[in-house]
Scaffold this motif. Sequence first.
Motif, PDB file in Angstrom:
ATOM      1  N   ARG A  77      -3.631  -1.838   3.128  1.00 35.82           N
ATOM      2  CA  ARG A  77      -3.267  -0.330   3.684  1.00 35.82           C
ATOM      3  C   ARG A  77      -3.650   0.562   2.418  1.00 35.82           C
ATOM      4  N   ASP A  81       0.590   4.025  -1.153  1.00 37.45           N
ATOM      5  CA  ASP A  81       1.597   5.222  -0.794  1.00 37.45           C
ATOM      6  C   ASP A  81       1.409   6.335  -1.564  1.00 37.45           C
ATOM      7  N   TRP A 105      -1.904  11.436   1.434  1.00 40.81           N
ATOM      8  CA  TRP A 105      -0.628  11.486   2.197  1.00 40.81           C
ATOM      9  C   TRP A 105      -0.238  12.929   1.938  1.00 40.81           C
ATOM     10  N   ASP A 141       0.490  10.007   8.326  1.00 43.05           N
ATOM     11  CA  ASP A 141       0.027   8.547   8.334  1.00 43.05           C
ATOM     12  C   ASP A 141      -0.117   7.838   9.965  1.00 43.05           C
ATOM     13  N   SER A 148      -0.416   5.134  11.168  1.00 44.65           N
ATOM     14  CA  SER A 148      -0.238   3.695  11.623  1.00 44.65           C
ATOM     15  C   SER A 148       1.360   3.630  12.080  1.00 44.65           C
ATOM     16  N   HIS A 204      -4.045  -0.274   7.576  1.00 39.54           N
ATOM     17  CA  HIS A 204      -4.900   0.902   7.728  1.00 39.54           C
ATOM     18  C   HIS A 204      -6.451   0.393   8.080  1.00 39.54           C
TER      19      HIS A 204
END
Length: 608
Positions: free
Chosen positions: A400, A403, A408, A413, A415, A422
């Motif tokens: 991924r 975060d 972002w 996102d 997903s 990802h």
Amino acid sequence: MASLRLAVEIAFVLLAAATNAALLTDPSQLPANKVYDYVVVGTGPGGGVIASRLSEDPNTNVLVIEAGPSDQGVTSLQIPLLAPQLQPNQAFDWNFTTVPQKNLDNRTLQYPRGRVLGGSSGINFMVYTRGPQDDFDRYASVSGDDGWSWNSTLPYWNKIERLVPPRDGHNTNGEIAPAIHSTSGALNISVQNAPFAQDPLVIETTQELPTEFPFNEDMNSGYPLGIGWMQGTYGNGMRSSASTAYIEPVLSRPNLDVLVETTVTKLIQTGEASGTPLFRGVQFASSATSPKYALNVTREVILSAGAVNTPQLLMLSGLGPSKTLSSLNMKTIVDLPDVGQHLTDHPFLRTLFGLVNPDDDILESLARNATFANDVLNEWASERQGVLTDSTGNQVGWLRIPDDDSIWKTEQDPSSGPTAPHFEFLFVPGFVSETETAPTTGSFFTLLTVLVSPSSGGSVTIASADPFAKPVIDPNFLDTTFDVYAIRAAVRSAARFAAAGAWNGFLTGQAGPFANVDVGSDEDVDAWARAQSWTIWHPVATARMGTCAQTVGNGAVVNLDATVKGVQGLRVVDASILPYIPAAHPQAVIYAFAERVADLIKSGQSIC
């Protein structure tokens, strides 16, 4: 692999002569006056499961129609490492192409789909991944049915999986968690059957860089994130497909007829029920110039032709966007505007590295060294042992974007949740490319990066009422800011992985056409992605599932029980009904969906 291809062709001739199968190869061979309860169109992980499970009832007559030939006795379909020879532009492939991809330097891509008993499970690379639990929980949320959630679908893996030991008999402790797998299901799965030289280095890198690349003992727990040993749909040294697992073992059932080399050209309306069209008929033919046949069934037509052929067949039958159908002077029976829409697929992008030892390049050794190719083929033929029993890699990684990444701040996102990756890593001992032939010199290691939670979407449509005309396919790859950013992040992550100390003395650095790519440059990586990205052949969502709302045009084509909206007697069970693309190789998810739909049909349960 030219030298190996010749040897396999010779072996195929020898095996084919001994092949015996209870299969029909022409519509004229269908038994006269036999009444079928169900007809299943297609034999991939959807259709294969449905046909097998419905025919468990001896009082239920099932006809299966497959456009391609039988897979029985075909050596190239049995040997796992020969998967790269099966597509594109090969005998068991539909040999589709896309429209020019505007975000990939306007390239037209080959778009393989299996045209053989077993569908795409007969020609794929056999990676077996259930996916993250968040994917299934999102399916439940979208459909409004908790029966599609991770916890609710767990029992189906017991029906699907048959965990078998690897062919070399090595100790698999730490490579898989047997407790979460079944040993009595239909489909053989296993971990690596023979070692590749890169194997210990992949695992060592997870120990050297555990924060970015943690080790994961078993990705099929619902928590796939990390790097670990790949599970594949092979066992006893051979590919396991929807055909070998679900269809061939039950061919002796007198209530199951399997008709191959026959294309369904249209679904036929057979009447109405309370004003709702009934679709319990099919039309089919051996070729564009051969006679057309038709038959009706007493219960359902089950369409399992795949994410490309299913929407094509729906539209050819008057079920689809009225605007498209009217433009082709075709009658619209039910206006289903989402048929063929929402196509989502996984693009992959290679990173290439040179090898210190040429013998570690298995794919080029098979292609260039006839003695080696014959030796490994003989090892497979006599003992079902050796490198041919593996797929093209023994490990897989799911990762991924962090975060706290800056992406972002501006992007959502796509997903399904925190358990979903990802992007994916696949590790191949050789030169992989869909844009150029392998060089005649040099030795290579390819680290494939796959965007598994894309936000771009495309379509499948038709440009002709001719059922033998090719559909118009536009996956529309890398059409969003997120997708471009994510594939760039994947390439840089792959470069960091290959730069770990574990690879000293094994890799020589970036190689081939990738040698001149500055992975620190957005411009360089983006240009590489536009020039080199390709499909890893995971199209889904072109007839996607939604709630039981009776209105059409709400983004869905089928109800939560896979029945087609606005009609009766017609159901879809294949990759096209997945509401979102799995952050996984989709075949395992399709097997699970099909097992549950089979239970719903057999129970007579009407959810909607």
